[in-house]
Each structure stands twice: as structure tokens, then as C-alpha cells.
Design a protein around this motif. Structure first.
Motif, PDB file in Angstrom:
ATOM      1  N   UNK A  56      65.667  68.056  50.621  1.00 53.81           N
ATOM      2  CA  UNK A  56      66.562  67.043  51.186  1.00 53.81           C
ATOM      3  C   UNK A  56      66.591  67.190  52.698  1.00 53.81           C
ATOM      4  N   UNK A  57      66.579  66.083  53.375  1.00 54.65           N
ATOM      5  CA  UNK A  57      66.631  66.067  54.840  1.00 54.65           C
ATOM      6  C   UNK A  57      65.532  66.961  55.426  1.00 54.65           C
ATOM      7  N   UNK A  58      64.347  66.897  54.819  1.00 55.62           N
ATOM      8  CA  UNK A  58      63.161  67.621  55.284  1.00 55.62           C
ATOM      9  C   UNK A  58      63.328  69.141  55.246  1.00 55.62           C
ATOM     10  N   UNK A  59      64.183  69.617  54.356  1.00 51.81           N
ATOM     11  CA  UNK A  59      64.417  71.055  54.213  1.00 51.81           C
ATOM     12  C   UNK A  59      64.503  71.381  52.724  1.00 51.81           C
ATOM     13  N   UNK A  60      64.038  72.563  52.347  1.00 47.37           N
ATOM     14  CA  UNK A  60      64.116  73.008  50.960  1.00 47.37           C
ATOM     15  C   UNK A  60      65.395  73.810  50.740  1.00 47.37           C
ATOM     16  N   UNK A  61      66.052  73.538  49.608  1.00 52.52           N
ATOM     17  CA  UNK A  61      67.274  74.240  49.224  1.00 52.52           C
ATOM     18  C   UNK A  61      67.136  74.700  47.780  1.00 52.52           C
ATOM     19  N   UNK A  62      67.733  75.840  47.487  1.00 52.68           N
ATOM     20  CA  UNK A  62      67.789  76.333  46.120  1.00 52.68           C
ATOM     21  C   UNK A  62      69.245  76.612  45.780  1.00 52.68           C
ATOM     22  N   UNK A  63      69.664  76.120  44.636  1.00 53.68           N
ATOM     23  CA  UNK A  63      71.024  76.360  44.156  1.00 53.68           C
ATOM     24  C   UNK A  63      70.926  77.079  42.813  1.00 53.68           C
ATOM     25  N   UNK A  64      71.571  78.225  42.721  1.00 52.91           N
ATOM     26  CA  UNK A  64      71.653  78.953  41.457  1.00 52.91           C
ATOM     27  C   UNK A  64      73.090  78.853  40.986  1.00 52.91           C
ATOM     28  N   UNK A  65      73.263  78.459  39.731  1.00 54.66           N
ATOM     29  CA  UNK A  65      74.619  78.271  39.210  1.00 54.66           C
ATOM     30  C   UNK A  65      74.784  78.943  37.860  1.00 54.66           C
ATOM     31  N   UNK A  66      76.031  79.306  37.590  1.00 56.13           N
ATOM     32  CA  UNK A  66      76.429  79.800  36.275  1.00 56.13           C
ATOM     33  C   UNK A  66      77.129  78.640  35.593  1.00 56.13           C
ATOM     34  N   UNK A  67      76.674  78.294  34.387  1.00 56.38           N
ATOM     35  CA  UNK A  67      77.160  77.112  33.684  1.00 56.38           C
ATOM     36  C   UNK A  67      77.777  77.527  32.353  1.00 56.38           C
ATOM     37  N   UNK A  68      79.069  77.273  32.229  1.00 54.01           N
ATOM     38  CA  UNK A  68      79.803  77.602  31.010  1.00 54.01           C
ATOM     39  C   UNK A  68      79.834  76.356  30.126  1.00 54.01           C
ATOM     40  N   UNK A  69      79.263  76.461  28.934  1.00 57.26           N
ATOM     41  CA  UNK A  69      79.133  75.304  28.046  1.00 57.26           C
ATOM     42  C   UNK A  69      80.088  75.445  26.872  1.00 57.26           C
ATOM     43  N   UNK A  70      80.907  74.405  26.658  1.00 61.73           N
ATOM     44  CA  UNK A  70      81.789  74.360  25.489  1.00 61.73           C
ATOM     45  C   UNK A  70      81.482  73.087  24.711  1.00 61.73           C
ATOM     46  N   UNK A  78      78.596  77.678  41.553  1.00 62.62           N
ATOM     47  CA  UNK A  78      77.460  78.128  42.358  1.00 62.62           C
ATOM     48  C   UNK A  78      77.505  79.644  42.492  1.00 62.62           C
ATOM     49  N   UNK A  79      76.381  80.309  42.212  1.00 62.45           N
ATOM     50  CA  UNK A  79      76.226  81.742  42.448  1.00 62.45           C
ATOM     51  C   UNK A  79      75.602  81.960  43.820  1.00 62.45           C
ATOM     52  N   UNK A  80      74.595  81.139  44.119  1.00 66.12           N
ATOM     53  CA  UNK A  80      73.878  81.248  45.381  1.00 66.12           C
ATOM     54  C   UNK A  80      73.384  79.855  45.763  1.00 66.12           C
ATOM     55  N   UNK A  84      79.144  76.546  50.785  1.00 67.71           N
ATOM     56  CA  UNK A  84      80.061  77.677  50.968  1.00 67.71           C
ATOM     57  C   UNK A  84      80.709  77.955  49.621  1.00 67.71           C
ATOM     58  N   UNK A  85      81.084  76.888  48.931  1.00 69.58           N
ATOM     59  CA  UNK A  85      81.589  77.003  47.559  1.00 69.58           C
ATOM     60  C   UNK A  85      81.255  75.702  46.822  1.00 69.58           C
ATOM     61  N   UNK A  86      81.064  75.807  45.510  1.00 66.98           N
ATOM     62  CA  UNK A  86      80.799  74.634  44.682  1.00 66.98           C
ATOM     63  C   UNK A  86      81.275  74.922  43.268  1.00 66.98           C
ATOM     64  N   UNK A  87      82.152  74.067  42.765  1.00 66.04           N
ATOM     65  CA  UNK A  87      82.571  74.074  41.368  1.00 66.04           C
ATOM     66  C   UNK A  87      82.486  72.650  40.863  1.00 66.04           C
ATOM     67  N   UNK A  88      81.779  72.469  39.756  1.00 61.70           N
ATOM     68  CA  UNK A  88      81.629  71.141  39.178  1.00 61.70           C
ATOM     69  C   UNK A  88      81.914  71.167  37.699  1.00 61.70           C
ATOM     70  N   UNK A  89      82.028  69.983  37.134  1.00 61.09           N
ATOM     71  CA  UNK A  89      82.286  69.897  35.699  1.00 61.09           C
ATOM     72  C   UNK A  89      81.780  68.565  35.156  1.00 61.09           C
ATOM     73  N   UNK A  90      81.019  68.661  34.063  1.00 64.93           N
ATOM     74  CA  UNK A  90      80.656  67.509  33.250  1.00 64.93           C
ATOM     75  C   UNK A  90      81.597  67.482  32.057  1.00 64.93           C
ATOM     76  N   UNK A  91      82.091  66.303  31.700  1.00 61.21           N
ATOM     77  CA  UNK A  91      82.838  66.095  30.451  1.00 61.21           C
ATOM     78  C   UNK A  91      82.218  64.923  29.719  1.00 61.21           C
ATOM     79  N   UNK A  92      82.048  65.102  28.424  1.00 65.38           N
ATOM     80  CA  UNK A  92      81.482  64.053  27.579  1.00 65.38           C
ATOM     81  C   UNK A  92      82.484  63.815  26.458  1.00 65.38           C
ATOM     82  N   UNK A  93      83.091  62.645  26.450  1.00 61.41           N
ATOM     83  CA  UNK A  93      84.174  62.341  25.506  1.00 61.41           C
ATOM     84  C   UNK A  93      83.766  61.184  24.596  1.00 61.41           C
ATOM     85  N   UNK A  94      83.903  61.395  23.298  1.00 58.30           N
ATOM     86  CA  UNK A  94      83.668  60.318  22.338  1.00 58.30           C
ATOM     87  C   UNK A  94      84.863  59.371  22.397  1.00 58.30           C
TER      88      UNK A  94
END
Length: 140
Positions: A56-70, A78-80, A84-94
């Protein structure tokens, strides 16, 4: 500066199929803009560790994350990576038979250089395009 995003979408696909696609980390390369590689690094009963590579923006980035699946949720920490910090969440609701609500939320902080380069609008477009790319992939 902490930033937040939230996107929701109703789609006419079974919630189990939707969740299966979202939880397959290695598929992210197929629908996240700028993602050049997605690799599952570790899997155990409690979480998965994945690595995403971006150009992105002519630069390479690597994101390592720990993903808790329920049952219907994936919590991302984000681990690395460039945040500076990143917390995200996907929710899939019927919602109904073959009607699924997908929600993606994230709270993150960028380093000052990236923060100054990326407007709120460009960040919203990136995440919205990721969600749309995922939905489009489901209809293939």
C-alpha cells in the motif's frame, strides 16, 4: 489518534457459509485490497495466528494477528504490524433463512506518518472495499 470503523451488510446467503468463508484466513488475499499474501501461521483450540502482507502506498507491510474464533464471531488482535494498536471483530448473525447480517468493527491507532497520510474517508473506503470484495466472492 484512535480511529474506529463499523460496516454492516445484509446478504442472501446462509450464515454458516458466510462464517466459513470469513474464518478461512488464507482467503483474505482474494478480497482485501492490496493484500498480496495471507498465511495461517498457527492454529490451536483457542485461537489462530495469521499473517497478511500488503503493498500500500508503494510500501510493503506485514500484519500478524491473533484471531479468536467462536460460533459467530472472530475477534482480531494485532500481534505485530504497522498499527500502534488494532482490535477488530467480524460478526455473522443469522437473521432469517438464508439472510445473514455481517458486521465488521475495528478500533485502531496508526503511527503519525500513516495517520497523516490516510484520511478517514480513505480508511473507510479500504474497509468497505474489503467487505464488498468478501461479499462479491461469496456470490461467485
Amino acid at each position: 489518534m484512535t480511529r474506529k470503523v463499523k460496516f454492516e451488510k445484509l446478504i442472501k446467503i446462509d450464515h454458516e457459509l458466510v462464517f466459513k468463508e470469513i474464518s478461512n484466513f488464507e482467503n483474505y488475499v482474494n478480497y482485501v485490497p492490496g493484500c498480496s499474501n495471507a498465511e495461517l501461521v498457527e492454529r490451536n483450540d483457542n485461537y489462530e495466528v495469521g499473517k497478511l502482507e500488503f503493498n500500500l502506498l508503494f510500501k510493503n507491510y506485514t500484519i500478524t494477528s491473533k484471531n479468536y474464533i467462536s460460533d459467530n464471531k472472530i475477534k482480531i488482535e494485532q500481534i505485530d504490524g504497522p498499527f500502534i494498536s488494532f482490535e477488530g471483530e467480524w460478526r455473522v448473525i443469522k437473521k432469517d433463512k438464508n439472510i445473514t447480517k455481517i458486521t465488521f468493527t475495528a478500533i485502531f491507532e496508526l503511527p503519525s506518518l500513516l495517520n497523516n497520510l490516510l484520511s478517514d474517508n480513505s480508511i473507510d473506503i479500504f474497509f468497505e472495499n474489503s467487505l464488498e470484495g468478501f461479499v462479491d466472492k461469496l456470490f461467485d
